[in-house]
Design a protein around this motif. Structure first.
Motif, PDB file in Angstrom:
ATOM      1  N   ASN A  75      -4.575  -2.571  -2.419  1.00  0.00           N
ATOM      2  CA  ASN A  75      -3.366  -3.396  -2.458  1.00  0.00           C
ATOM      3  C   ASN A  75      -2.822  -3.286  -3.877  1.00  0.00           C
ATOM      4  O   ASN A  75      -3.451  -3.736  -4.835  1.00  0.00           O
ATOM      5  CB  ASN A  75      -3.690  -4.850  -2.103  1.00  0.00           C
ATOM      6  CG  ASN A  75      -2.472  -5.747  -2.148  1.00  0.00           C
ATOM      7  OD1 ASN A  75      -1.381  -5.354  -2.522  1.00  0.00           O
ATOM      8  ND2 ASN A  75      -2.672  -6.999  -1.760  1.00  0.00           N
ATOM      9  N   ARG A 107       0.854  -1.188   0.000  1.00  0.00           N
ATOM     10  CA  ARG A 107       0.000   0.000   0.000  1.00  0.00           C
ATOM     11  C   ARG A 107       0.886   1.232   0.000  1.00  0.00           C
ATOM     12  O   ARG A 107       1.873   1.300   0.737  1.00  0.00           O
ATOM     13  CB  ARG A 107      -0.916   0.004   1.218  1.00  0.00           C
ATOM     14  CG  ARG A 107      -1.918   1.144   1.186  1.00  0.00           C
ATOM     15  CD  ARG A 107      -2.924   1.016   2.299  1.00  0.00           C
ATOM     16  NE  ARG A 107      -3.926   2.056   2.190  1.00  0.00           N
ATOM     17  CZ  ARG A 107      -4.907   2.228   3.060  1.00  0.00           C
ATOM     18  NH1 ARG A 107      -5.037   1.409   4.097  1.00  0.00           N
ATOM     19  NH2 ARG A 107      -5.780   3.197   2.912  1.00  0.00           N
ATOM     20  N   GLN A 112      -6.968  -8.554   0.291  1.00  0.00           N
ATOM     21  CA  GLN A 112      -7.917  -8.640  -0.821  1.00  0.00           C
ATOM     22  C   GLN A 112      -8.453  -7.282  -1.300  1.00  0.00           C
ATOM     23  O   GLN A 112      -9.143  -7.213  -2.301  1.00  0.00           O
ATOM     24  CB  GLN A 112      -9.109  -9.509  -0.420  1.00  0.00           C
ATOM     25  CG  GLN A 112      -8.728 -10.915   0.015  1.00  0.00           C
ATOM     26  CD  GLN A 112      -7.913 -11.644  -1.038  1.00  0.00           C
ATOM     27  OE1 GLN A 112      -8.238 -11.626  -2.215  1.00  0.00           O
ATOM     28  NE2 GLN A 112      -6.841 -12.283  -0.607  1.00  0.00           N
ATOM     29  N   GLN A 113      -8.140  -6.207  -0.598  1.00  0.00           N
ATOM     30  CA  GLN A 113      -8.710  -4.903  -0.902  1.00  0.00           C
ATOM     31  C   GLN A 113      -8.099  -4.286  -2.171  1.00  0.00           C
ATOM     32  O   GLN A 113      -6.957  -4.561  -2.525  1.00  0.00           O
ATOM     33  CB  GLN A 113      -8.521  -3.963   0.288  1.00  0.00           C
ATOM     34  CG  GLN A 113      -9.221  -4.427   1.542  1.00  0.00           C
ATOM     35  CD  GLN A 113     -10.674  -4.792   1.272  1.00  0.00           C
ATOM     36  OE1 GLN A 113     -11.461  -3.964   0.827  1.00  0.00           O
ATOM     37  NE2 GLN A 113     -11.026  -6.041   1.535  1.00  0.00           N
ATOM     38  N   TRP A 165      -8.184 -10.135   5.079  1.00  0.00           N
ATOM     39  CA  TRP A 165      -9.173  -9.260   4.455  1.00  0.00           C
ATOM     40  C   TRP A 165      -8.474  -8.098   3.754  1.00  0.00           C
ATOM     41  O   TRP A 165      -8.790  -7.756   2.611  1.00  0.00           O
ATOM     42  CB  TRP A 165     -10.157  -8.739   5.516  1.00  0.00           C
ATOM     43  CG  TRP A 165     -11.081  -7.701   5.001  1.00  0.00           C
ATOM     44  CD1 TRP A 165     -12.256  -7.905   4.337  1.00  0.00           C
ATOM     45  CD2 TRP A 165     -10.894  -6.283   5.070  1.00  0.00           C
ATOM     46  NE1 TRP A 165     -12.812  -6.691   4.001  1.00  0.00           N
ATOM     47  CE2 TRP A 165     -12.005  -5.685   4.434  1.00  0.00           C
ATOM     48  CE3 TRP A 165      -9.910  -5.463   5.614  1.00  0.00           C
ATOM     49  CZ2 TRP A 165     -12.145  -4.302   4.318  1.00  0.00           C
ATOM     50  CZ3 TRP A 165     -10.047  -4.087   5.490  1.00  0.00           C
ATOM     51  CH2 TRP A 165     -11.142  -3.525   4.859  1.00  0.00           C
ATOM     52  N   LEU A 166      -7.513  -7.497   4.432  1.00  0.00           N
ATOM     53  CA  LEU A 166      -6.793  -6.347   3.901  1.00  0.00           C
ATOM     54  C   LEU A 166      -6.093  -6.682   2.581  1.00  0.00           C
ATOM     55  O   LEU A 166      -6.112  -5.885   1.637  1.00  0.00           O
ATOM     56  CB  LEU A 166      -5.762  -5.895   4.940  1.00  0.00           C
ATOM     57  CG  LEU A 166      -5.037  -4.598   4.684  1.00  0.00           C
ATOM     58  CD1 LEU A 166      -5.983  -3.424   4.806  1.00  0.00           C
ATOM     59  CD2 LEU A 166      -3.877  -4.451   5.662  1.00  0.00           C
TER      60      LEU A 166
END
Length: 86
Positions: A82, A50, A78-79, A75-76
């Protein structure tokens, strides 16, 4: 620009969180054993990156991620922010 990244060890699936101004070079350094913490779990793959405008922002986010549980980190990863998902 500065980056926060998450690495995954292909040996045991452990995650490592860090920040840098050059995430590609940093991955190479980790895989050459240049980091005390990560050298025993080589090889590593980069699974999250990020971007931040300042080093300060990146360091704050790195510190926050180090306290997060694996469910949140998964979860992060998959955002859409990314960079590796683009």
């Amino acid at each position: 620009m500065y980056y926060v990244y998450i690495l995954e060890s292909t040996i045991d699936g452990d995650y490592y969180k860090g920040s840098t101004s050059d995430y590609k070079t940093r991955l190479e350094q980790h895989n050459r054993g240049e980091s005390q913490y990560t050298k025993t779990r080589i090889p590593w793959i980069m699974i999250f990156v990020r971007e931040f405008e300042s080093k300060r922002e990146a360091l704050i986010e790195e510190k926050r991620l180090k306290r997060c549980n694996r469910t949140y980190l998964n979860w992060l990863i998959q955002q859409p922010f990314n960079l590796l998902n683009k």
